[in-house]
Design a protein around this motif. Structure first.
Motif, PDB file in Angstrom:
ATOM      1  N   ALA A  75     -13.013  -9.257  33.814  1.00 33.21           N
ATOM      2  CA  ALA A  75     -12.309  -9.104  32.539  1.00 33.21           C
ATOM      3  C   ALA A  75     -12.682 -10.216  31.565  1.00 33.21           C
ATOM      4  CB  ALA A  75     -10.798  -9.086  32.766  1.00 33.21           C
ATOM      5  N   SER A  76     -12.736 -11.438  32.068  1.00 34.82           N
ATOM      6  CA  SER A  76     -13.095 -12.572  31.220  1.00 34.82           C
ATOM      7  C   SER A  76     -14.534 -12.457  30.732  1.00 34.82           C
ATOM      8  CB  SER A  76     -12.897 -13.872  32.006  1.00 34.82           C
ATOM      9  OG  SER A  76     -13.327 -14.988  31.263  1.00 34.82           O
ATOM     10  N   TYR A  77     -15.435 -12.116  31.643  1.00 32.89           N
ATOM     11  CA  TYR A  77     -16.854 -11.961  31.310  1.00 32.89           C
ATOM     12  C   TYR A  77     -17.053 -10.835  30.296  1.00 32.89           C
ATOM     13  CZ  TYR A  77     -21.885 -11.284  32.213  1.00 32.89           C
ATOM     14  OH  TYR A  77     -23.253 -11.149  32.083  1.00 32.89           O
ATOM     15  N   TYR A  78     -16.365  -9.745  30.499  1.00 31.37           N
ATOM     16  CA  TYR A  78     -16.491  -8.585  29.602  1.00 31.37           C
ATOM     17  C   TYR A  78     -15.951  -8.920  28.215  1.00 31.37           C
ATOM     18  CZ  TYR A  78     -16.605  -3.608  28.358  1.00 31.37           C
ATOM     19  OH  TYR A  78     -16.886  -2.395  27.770  1.00 31.37           O
ATOM     20  N   SER A  79     -14.806  -9.581  28.180  1.00 33.21           N
ATOM     21  CA  SER A  79     -14.188  -9.920  26.901  1.00 33.21           C
ATOM     22  C   SER A  79     -15.044 -10.889  26.116  1.00 33.21           C
ATOM     23  CB  SER A  79     -12.801 -10.523  27.140  1.00 33.21           C
ATOM     24  OG  SER A  79     -12.097 -10.688  25.932  1.00 33.21           O
ATOM     25  N   MET A  80     -15.607 -11.874  26.788  1.00 31.99           N
ATOM     26  CA  MET A  80     -16.449 -12.865  26.122  1.00 31.99           C
ATOM     27  C   MET A  80     -17.675 -12.206  25.513  1.00 31.99           C
ATOM     28  SD  MET A  80     -18.277 -16.263  27.714  1.00 31.99           S
ATOM     29  CE  MET A  80     -19.174 -15.304  28.941  1.00 31.99           C
ATOM     30  N   ASN A  81     -18.358 -11.377  26.293  1.00 34.04           N
ATOM     31  CA  ASN A  81     -19.583 -10.754  25.806  1.00 34.04           C
ATOM     32  C   ASN A  81     -19.309  -9.614  24.830  1.00 34.04           C
ATOM     33  OD1 ASN A  81     -22.052 -11.950  27.284  1.00 34.04           O
ATOM     34  ND2 ASN A  81     -20.515 -11.745  28.892  1.00 34.04           N
ATOM     35  N   ASN A  82     -18.176  -8.934  25.003  1.00 35.37           N
ATOM     36  CA  ASN A  82     -17.811  -7.880  24.071  1.00 35.37           C
ATOM     37  C   ASN A  82     -17.525  -8.475  22.697  1.00 35.37           C
ATOM     38  OD1 ASN A  82     -15.849  -5.915  22.672  1.00 35.37           O
ATOM     39  ND2 ASN A  82     -16.576  -4.711  24.406  1.00 35.37           N
TER      40      ASN A  82
ATOM     41  N   MET B  18     -14.653  -2.203  31.434  1.00 34.04           N
ATOM     42  CA  MET B  18     -13.211  -2.242  31.593  1.00 34.04           C
ATOM     43  C   MET B  18     -12.621  -0.925  31.088  1.00 34.04           C
ATOM     44  SD  MET B  18     -13.115  -5.252  32.900  1.00 34.04           S
ATOM     45  CE  MET B  18     -11.348  -5.321  33.139  1.00 34.04           C
ATOM     46  N   THR B  19     -11.694  -0.378  31.831  1.00 28.33           N
ATOM     47  CA  THR B  19     -11.088   0.907  31.496  1.00 28.33           C
ATOM     48  C   THR B  19     -10.229   0.803  30.240  1.00 28.33           C
ATOM     49  OG1 THR B  19     -11.063   1.519  33.821  1.00 28.33           O
ATOM     50  CG2 THR B  19      -9.652   2.804  32.351  1.00 28.33           C
TER      51      THR B  19
ATOM     52  N   LYS C  28      -8.944 -10.661  26.927  1.00 28.24           N
ATOM     53  CA  LYS C  28      -7.973  -9.590  27.159  1.00 28.24           C
ATOM     54  C   LYS C  28      -7.781  -9.400  28.669  1.00 28.24           C
ATOM     55  CE  LYS C  28      -8.610  -7.108  22.815  1.00 28.24           C
ATOM     56  NZ  LYS C  28      -9.393  -8.135  22.120  1.00 28.24           N
ATOM     57  N   PHE C  29      -6.587  -9.670  29.123  1.00 27.30           N
ATOM     58  CA  PHE C  29      -6.239  -9.600  30.535  1.00 27.30           C
ATOM     59  C   PHE C  29      -5.706  -8.206  30.855  1.00 27.30           C
ATOM     60  CE2 PHE C  29      -3.323  -9.921  34.091  1.00 27.30           C
ATOM     61  CZ  PHE C  29      -3.963 -10.776  34.973  1.00 27.30           C
ATOM     62  N   PRO C  30      -6.300  -7.490  31.826  1.00 24.60           N
ATOM     63  CA  PRO C  30      -5.814  -6.157  32.182  1.00 24.60           C
ATOM     64  C   PRO C  30      -4.504  -6.250  32.974  1.00 24.60           C
ATOM     65  CG  PRO C  30      -7.639  -6.776  33.605  1.00 24.60           C
ATOM     66  CD  PRO C  30      -7.487  -7.883  32.614  1.00 24.60           C
ATOM     67  N   GLN C  31      -3.443  -5.755  32.398  1.00 22.46           N
ATOM     68  CA  GLN C  31      -2.123  -5.963  32.984  1.00 22.46           C
ATOM     69  C   GLN C  31      -1.981  -5.377  34.391  1.00 22.46           C
ATOM     70  OE1 GLN C  31       1.631  -5.999  30.598  1.00 22.46           O
ATOM     71  NE2 GLN C  31       1.939  -4.032  31.605  1.00 22.46           N
ATOM     72  N   ASP C  32      -2.628  -4.242  34.659  1.00 22.41           N
ATOM     73  CA  ASP C  32      -2.521  -3.616  35.976  1.00 22.41           C
ATOM     74  C   ASP C  32      -3.112  -4.483  37.081  1.00 22.41           C
ATOM     75  OD1 ASP C  32      -1.201  -1.456  34.963  1.00 22.41           O
ATOM     76  OD2 ASP C  32      -2.946  -0.125  34.935  1.00 22.41           O
TER      77      ASP C  32
ATOM     78  N   TYR D  59      -3.637  -4.114  28.207  1.00 26.52           N
ATOM     79  CA  TYR D  59      -4.213  -5.448  28.087  1.00 26.52           C
ATOM     80  C   TYR D  59      -3.257  -6.362  27.315  1.00 26.52           C
ATOM     81  CZ  TYR D  59      -8.601  -3.355  29.580  1.00 26.52           C
ATOM     82  OH  TYR D  59      -9.557  -2.698  30.304  1.00 26.52           O
ATOM     83  N   GLN D  60      -3.356  -7.648  27.661  1.00 24.61           N
ATOM     84  CA  GLN D  60      -2.632  -8.669  26.907  1.00 24.61           C
ATOM     85  C   GLN D  60      -3.573  -9.836  26.623  1.00 24.61           C
ATOM     86  OE1 GLN D  60       1.489  -9.602  27.740  1.00 24.61           O
ATOM     87  NE2 GLN D  60       1.378  -8.359  29.583  1.00 24.61           N
ATOM     88  N   ALA D  61      -3.411 -10.440  25.471  1.00 17.79           N
ATOM     89  CA  ALA D  61      -4.212 -11.618  25.150  1.00 17.79           C
ATOM     90  C   ALA D  61      -3.790 -12.774  26.044  1.00 17.79           C
ATOM     91  CB  ALA D  61      -4.034 -12.001  23.688  1.00 17.79           C
TER      92      ALA D  61
END
Length: 351
Positions: free
Chosen positions: A242-249, A344-345, A221-225, A48-50
């Motif tokens: 990824a965006s939805y997961y990061s926001m709610n996480n 997210m893995t 957090k953007f999943p690089q793969d 992941y990358q910010a």
């Protein structure tokens, strides 16, 4: 890019980015959480990358211009109407690229690099923002999963230039909720110039106003793969998840003890409207709902799971399991009422 602009914005191959940016504001701002070592230019072994996301970049990134753009016959400007935004592209007919996968990837990569050079304080201004980013073409090709050969490098360099030409001609206006109120943001350009050096260094100069807006927006957090995914629908879906997961996480909401959260299929199909046609459109045409809506959506999810980006399963509201009746025979009416639960893995812990 016009000849006059090319003369105004020539970047020497060995010139440092620092010559084009304003020194950062003094103080001790909070550093953007990033799993990337910013002192390194390599991306190997990173999950992941910010990255930075906003209403404007969300609407821009999920849009395709090929079939949805209206053209002004007098000015030659293309306009794409979204629910909450309008995208304008000057000299539209003269451009060789379209808004889509290529421009979305470039903007995502540029947003990652912008996050790296700006400390997140929530109060970055046009005077303090760093707005020039660099992307190495060979590293970008590596991230996309492209072979790095001399011939392919020339081909990809041309594609990147065409996409940057389009982004240079693009501006956007949008409505955004702030403190519970809807605010209209007038038309704003994205980038003021770019250069691709002979050795393959891509330099992108954001418009400072847009850069400061983006630098003050949402960090996720953007999943690089995800960069390696060829299926454009899967790419868009993966970014949304990824965006939805990061926001709610980050807000510690909706996540169960195993790290799963749920989202409705209807919300995802709305987001993917430029990639998967609506039920109304399909029903008015050939009525191949399964082939044009359900199958492409399912294929995109499966590709994200196979690529080890997400784990998922279909479910009902509140993550309730599917019934035997739902498993037997699925039509659009049943399908559109479903949810997916996913995680997210190897998602990194929040800082």
């Amino acid at each position: 890019m016009s000849k006059d602009h090319e003369q105004d914005f020539k970047i020497l191959v060995d010139q440092e980015v620092k010559d084009y940016i304003t020194p950062k504001k003094e103080g001790a701002p909070q550093t953007i959480p990033n799993t990337l070592d910013v002192s390194s230019s390599k991306y190997d072994n990173l999950r992941y990358q910010a990255s930075l996301e906003s209403m404007a970049t969300t609407e821009l990134g999920r849009s395709k211009t090929s079939k949805n753009t209206s053209l002004d016959p007098i000015t030659g400007e293309g306009t794409l109407q979204r629910d909450r935004a309008r995208i304008f592209i000057t000299n539209y007919e003269k451009l060789t690229s379209e808004l889509g996968r290529g421009t979305a990837n470039l903007m995502d990569m540029a947003s990652i690099e912008l996050a790296k050079i700006n400390n997140y304080t929530g109060s970055i201004t046009t005077d303090t923002v760093k707005y020039t980013v660099e992307i190495d073409l060979e590293e970008y090709m590596h991230l996309r999963g492209w072979k790095v050969t001399s011939n392919n490098k020339r081909k990809r360099k041309t594609e990147v230039k065409d996409d940057l030409d389009l982004l240079f001609e693009t501006s956007i206006e949008w409505d955004e909720k702030r403190r519970g109120k809807s605010e209209h943001q007038g038309r704003m350009r994205l980038i003021s110039g770019y250069n691709i050096s002979r050795r393959g260094l891509i330099t992108i100069e954001f418009v400072p106003t847009f850069a400061s807006y983006l630098a003050n927006s949402y960090i996720y957090k953007f999943p690089q793969d995800l960069m390696k995914i060829d299926n454009p629908t899967a790419y868009q879906l993966g970014k949304k998840l990824a965006s939805y997961y990061s926001m709610n996480n980050h807000q510690n909401k909706k996540i169960d003890s195993e790290g799963f959260m749920s989202i409705s299929i209807t919300a995802l199909l709305t987001y993917l409207e430029d990639y998967i046609p609506s039920y109304e459109r399909v029903n008015a045409e050939n009525r191949q709902v399964t082939a044009r809506i359900i199958d492409p959506f399912d294929k995109a999810l499966e590709e994200l799971e196979t690529s080890d980006i997400i784990q998922f399963e279909y479910c009902n509201a509140k993550k309730a399991p599917l019934t035997e009746d739902q498993l037997k025979d699925i039509d659009y009416q049943k399908f559109s009422k479903l949810y997916i639960k996913f995680k997210m893995t190897e998602y990194p812990k929040e800082n």
